[in-house]
Write an enzyme that holds these catalytic residues in place. Sequence first.
Site, mmCIF file in Angstrom:
data_model
loop_
_atom_site.group_PDB
_atom_site.id
_atom_site.type_symbol
_atom_site.label_atom_id
_atom_site.label_comp_id
_atom_site.label_asym_id
_atom_site.label_seq_id
_atom_site.Cartn_x
_atom_site.Cartn_y
_atom_site.Cartn_z
ATOM 1 N N HIS A 18 -8.615 -6.946 -9.161
ATOM 2 C CA HIS A 18 -7.520 -6.209 -9.383
ATOM 3 C C HIS A 18 -6.448 -7.222 -10.484
ATOM 4 C CE1 HIS A 18 -3.786 -3.326 -8.809
ATOM 5 N NE2 HIS A 18 -3.484 -3.765 -10.003
ATOM 6 N N GLU B 256 -9.550 -2.370 -10.809
ATOM 7 C CA GLU B 256 -8.618 -1.546 -10.711
ATOM 8 C C GLU B 256 -7.123 -2.214 -11.423
ATOM 9 O OE1 GLU B 256 -8.134 -1.152 -6.463
ATOM 10 O OE2 GLU B 256 -6.873 -2.793 -6.268
ATOM 11 N N HIS C 299 -5.903 0.225 0.897
ATOM 12 C CA HIS C 299 -4.694 -0.452 1.068
ATOM 13 C C HIS C 299 -4.199 -0.594 2.552
ATOM 14 C CE1 HIS C 299 -1.029 -2.381 -1.167
ATOM 15 N NE2 HIS C 299 -0.401 -2.070 0.250
#
Length: 237
Positions: free
Chosen positions: A43, A70, A190
Amino acid sequence: MTKLSVNINKIATLRNSRGGDVPNVLKTAAAIEGFGAQGITVHPRPDERHITYQDVRDLAPAVTTEFNIEGNPIPQFIDLVLENKPTQVTLVPDAEDAITSNAGWDTVKHKDFLVEVIQEFKQNNIRTSIFIDPNPKMIEAAQYTGADRIELYTEAYAENYANGNKDGILPYVECAKIAKEVGLGLNAGHDLSLQNIQFFKENIPALAEVSIGHALIAESLYEGLETVIKKYLSLLK
């Protein structure tokens, strides 16, 4: 089996805290794949405080499993993804100063924007996923964006589970059913951990992939990277 994609941002954070190239993200990614994980997630953020844009360029030809990039689809992120053509791009609406991702997309409000961005990625044969809160309305609207999958934002589930409230899984079960009905593949991520992943998997049978970084790396400090990855793989069967 639900696939395990390991987010290696924390490896880059540790490296950047000292400078130099230790620990090496390429070596770590190769080890993670060797231990059985089915994907590598990164990310990159505009300030490059952990994974850098160059890391992405270095990892793209080296990753032998699924590569998932991401991030917030700002112009430089879009260019980076198109340049490196990962297996999957996961769109996350995080602010530039966000410590970590903290909300999913409003797929109603941002539908036109998402349609435009996703179309460009799909024209380049990149699977697309949208990071979404466990909100049925947002899941239903996601089907009109052209996305292949959604990634359910699981922080609320993790908090509820840690507090002994297993009913926190219910919104995710409902959203998983809706995703299946409208033809969207299902990812999740998450705050998933060894403590809560099995219950989540058992209740979300259509789960294609989980992306886990912070907890997995932290757990590996105690038990070792190989041991922890193999525990996740066992729980995700």
